[in-house]
Design a protein around this motif. Structure first.
Motif, PDB file in Angstrom:
ATOM      1  N   ARG A   1     -97.575   7.539 -39.396  1.00 26.43           N
ATOM      2  CA  ARG A   1     -97.580   7.356 -40.844  1.00 26.43           C
ATOM      3  C   ARG A   1     -98.887   6.713 -41.313  1.00 26.43           C
ATOM      4  NH1 ARG A   1     -93.049   5.033 -41.007  1.00 26.43           N
ATOM      5  NH2 ARG A   1     -93.818   2.896 -40.789  1.00 26.43           N
ATOM      6  N   ASP A   2     -99.383   5.730 -40.561  1.00 27.53           N
ATOM      7  CA  ASP A   2    -100.595   5.013 -40.938  1.00 27.53           C
ATOM      8  C   ASP A   2    -101.141   4.286 -39.718  1.00 27.53           C
ATOM      9  OD1 ASP A   2     -98.883   2.802 -40.609  1.00 27.53           O
ATOM     10  OD2 ASP A   2     -98.413   2.760 -42.753  1.00 27.53           O
ATOM     11  N   HIS A   3    -102.246   3.563 -39.902  1.00 29.74           N
ATOM     12  CA  HIS A   3    -102.886   2.858 -38.787  1.00 29.74           C
ATOM     13  C   HIS A   3    -101.981   1.765 -38.237  1.00 29.74           C
ATOM     14  CE1 HIS A   3    -106.167   1.355 -36.306  1.00 29.74           C
ATOM     15  NE2 HIS A   3    -105.865   0.138 -36.721  1.00 29.74           N
ATOM     16  N   ALA A   4    -101.245   1.092 -39.113  1.00 26.61           N
ATOM     17  CA  ALA A   4    -100.353   0.031 -38.654  1.00 26.61           C
ATOM     18  C   ALA A   4     -99.299   0.579 -37.692  1.00 26.61           C
ATOM     19  CB  ALA A   4     -99.678  -0.643 -39.852  1.00 26.61           C
ATOM     20  N   GLN A   5     -98.783   1.754 -37.983  1.00 25.20           N
ATOM     21  CA  GLN A   5     -97.797   2.361 -37.086  1.00 25.20           C
ATOM     22  C   GLN A   5     -98.439   2.772 -35.765  1.00 25.20           C
ATOM     23  OE1 GLN A   5     -95.748   6.255 -37.973  1.00 25.20           O
ATOM     24  NE2 GLN A   5     -93.995   4.870 -38.204  1.00 25.20           N
ATOM     25  N   PHE A   6     -99.701   3.204 -35.809  1.00 24.56           N
ATOM     26  CA  PHE A   6    -100.427   3.505 -34.571  1.00 24.56           C
ATOM     27  C   PHE A   6    -100.522   2.271 -33.688  1.00 24.56           C
ATOM     28  CE2 PHE A   6    -104.669   3.245 -32.517  1.00 24.56           C
ATOM     29  CZ  PHE A   6    -104.449   4.148 -31.486  1.00 24.56           C
ATOM     30  N   VAL A   7    -100.850   1.135 -34.272  1.00 22.88           N
ATOM     31  CA  VAL A   7    -100.978  -0.111 -33.500  1.00 22.88           C
ATOM     32  C   VAL A   7     -99.639  -0.471 -32.859  1.00 22.88           C
ATOM     33  CG1 VAL A   7    -101.424  -2.590 -33.667  1.00 22.88           C
ATOM     34  CG2 VAL A   7    -102.900  -0.965 -34.868  1.00 22.88           C
ATOM     35  N   ARG A   8     -98.533  -0.329 -33.604  1.00 22.24           N
ATOM     36  CA  ARG A   8     -97.208  -0.658 -33.070  1.00 22.24           C
ATOM     37  C   ARG A   8     -96.765   0.353 -32.013  1.00 22.24           C
ATOM     38  NH1 ARG A   8     -94.874  -5.592 -34.288  1.00 22.24           N
ATOM     39  NH2 ARG A   8     -92.871  -4.593 -33.855  1.00 22.24           N
ATOM     40  N   SER A   9     -97.325   1.555 -32.058  1.00 29.13           N
ATOM     41  CA  SER A   9     -96.953   2.606 -31.106  1.00 29.13           C
ATOM     42  C   SER A   9     -97.860   2.635 -29.891  1.00 29.13           C
ATOM     43  CB  SER A   9     -97.007   3.977 -31.795  1.00 29.13           C
ATOM     44  OG  SER A   9     -96.191   4.014 -32.934  1.00 29.13           O
ATOM     45  N   PHE A  10     -98.985   1.933 -29.947  1.00 25.81           N
ATOM     46  CA  PHE A  10    -100.042   2.046 -28.951  1.00 25.81           C
ATOM     47  C   PHE A  10     -99.566   1.823 -27.500  1.00 25.81           C
ATOM     48  CE2 PHE A  10    -103.690   0.543 -26.498  1.00 25.81           C
ATOM     49  CZ  PHE A  10    -104.619   1.537 -26.763  1.00 25.81           C
ATOM     50  N   PRO A  11     -98.751   0.787 -27.208  1.00 23.93           N
ATOM     51  CA  PRO A  11     -98.339   0.584 -25.810  1.00 23.93           C
ATOM     52  C   PRO A  11     -97.617   1.781 -25.209  1.00 23.93           C
ATOM     53  CG  PRO A  11     -97.887  -1.388 -27.096  1.00 23.93           C
ATOM     54  CD  PRO A  11     -98.269  -0.314 -28.080  1.00 23.93           C
ATOM     55  N   GLY A  12     -96.968   2.599 -26.045  1.00 24.01           N
ATOM     56  CA  GLY A  12     -96.239   3.753 -25.536  1.00 24.01           C
ATOM     57  C   GLY A  12     -97.132   4.833 -24.959  1.00 24.01           C
TER      58      GLY A  12
END
Length: 333
Positions: A155-166
């Protein structure tokens, strides 16, 4: 009272892989507005590639492949089958039933789940069953399939950061056979488990539970990677050092220190604080990614194959898991 020794350990790594560069290309292709610097995943995590289970495979299939290895190496009756994994085939029934059916064992079964400490906790339970005289041989099988929960559409960069460990999570199978050892000279020497559960929301995968319900957005990892690292660092080395002190040991007395590995840069500070010599560890995260609860069995198996450990070797297993929990197990091989 018998001790429970590790009679066999195995890991299965699927042949199909996805490199960090391929992950980045896929993310850019699906998210045109995403600014993803070249090489970011490798620089941040040290992970070069992850393993992907074959099409049509489930967590149980990964567990079965590893279980067949240990059963071939150490044949005999199985008094209890424990499926231990952060992943599962279904919410119900327990995945251990599916593994049991595929193996054709007909053993009593149950599941143990505690994120990336699932296998370590299953070994704790199996040790107790053996010491209590209820079992002589316990098969622990793990099938980790976290790549199913990787978020590709952002959705946005913030969601990328929260998804990054995956993006550095990896599929794998692992298996361990624990059996009674009447001599008392080999086996699990001591365990220590700690939790700081007030931080449970740092990393979640809510799909299928009562919190996430049927919301499709809840089927993906949501993690505060920096927060996870901070809590683990706050735990500090004292629980590990206390376990060693109970037995008059120092890190240099250990033949192997196997530790759950999330990212390569996290490891040197941990080993330095513990005083662990670099030749007493096996680094798996760079070549294989974060294998969840299959990490420790893989490191132990690789150490055996490399001649680092054998009968009589002293091994410390260190598990780190979301929730947050720390698991320690001192083992005489």
């Amino acid at each position: 009272m018998p001790t429970s020794r590790i009679a066999a350990v195995a890991a299965h790594l699927p042949e199909r892989t996805r490199t960090a560069a391929e992950t980045a290309r896929e993310l850019r292709a699906r998210n045109r507005g995403l600014r993803l610097p070249t090489g970011l995943i490798q620089r941040m995590t040290g992970v070069e590639r992850v393993h992907l289970r074959p099409e049509g495979w489930h967590a149980s299939d990964l567990a079965v492949r590893a279980a067949r290895q240990v059963l071939a190496e150490c044949p005999g009756p199985v008094d209890q089958l424990i499926f231990a994994s952060a992943s599962q085939d279904l919410v119900e029934p327990a995945t251990s039933h599916i593994v049991n059916a595929k193996l054709g064992l007909g053993a009593p079964v149950f599941d143990v789940k505690n994120a990336c400490n699932s296998v370590l906790n299953a070994m704790q339970v199996a040790d107790a069953l053996i010491r209590a005289g209820q079992c002589r041989r316990v098969l622990i099988a793990s099938g980790e399939a976290p790549t199913a929960a990787v978020r590709w559409q952002l959705r946005d960069h913030a969601q990328f950061v929260r998804s990054f460990p995956g993006y550095v999570m990896s599929d794998a199978g692992a298996a361990v056979i624990l059996e009674a050892d009447a001599s008392g000279e080999r086996g699990i020497v001591d365990t220590a488990f700690h939790s700081v559960s007030e931080h449970w929301a740092i990393g979640t995968l809510p799909g299928g539970g009562t919190i996430g319900g049927h919301d499709p957005d809840s089927t993906y990892f949501d993690m505060d990677g920096a927060g996870l690292q901070r809590v683990f660092l706050e735990l500090g080395p004292e629980p590990i050092l206390a376990l060693l002190r109970r037995h008059g040991l120092e890190a240099s007395d250990l033949d192997l220190v196997a530790i759950h590995q999330v990212a390569l840069p996290y490891l040197p500070p941990i080993f330095e604080r513990l005083g662990v010599p670099s030749d007493r560890t096996v680094i798996t995260v760079a070549d294989h990614g974060n294998l969840a609860s299959a990490t420790l069995p893989l490191q132990l198996r690789l150490a055996q194959e490399r001649g680092m450990v054998g009968p009589g070797s002293l091994v410390l297993l260190i598990g780190l898991a979301g929730g947050i929990s720390l698991g320690l197990m001192l083992v005489r091989m």
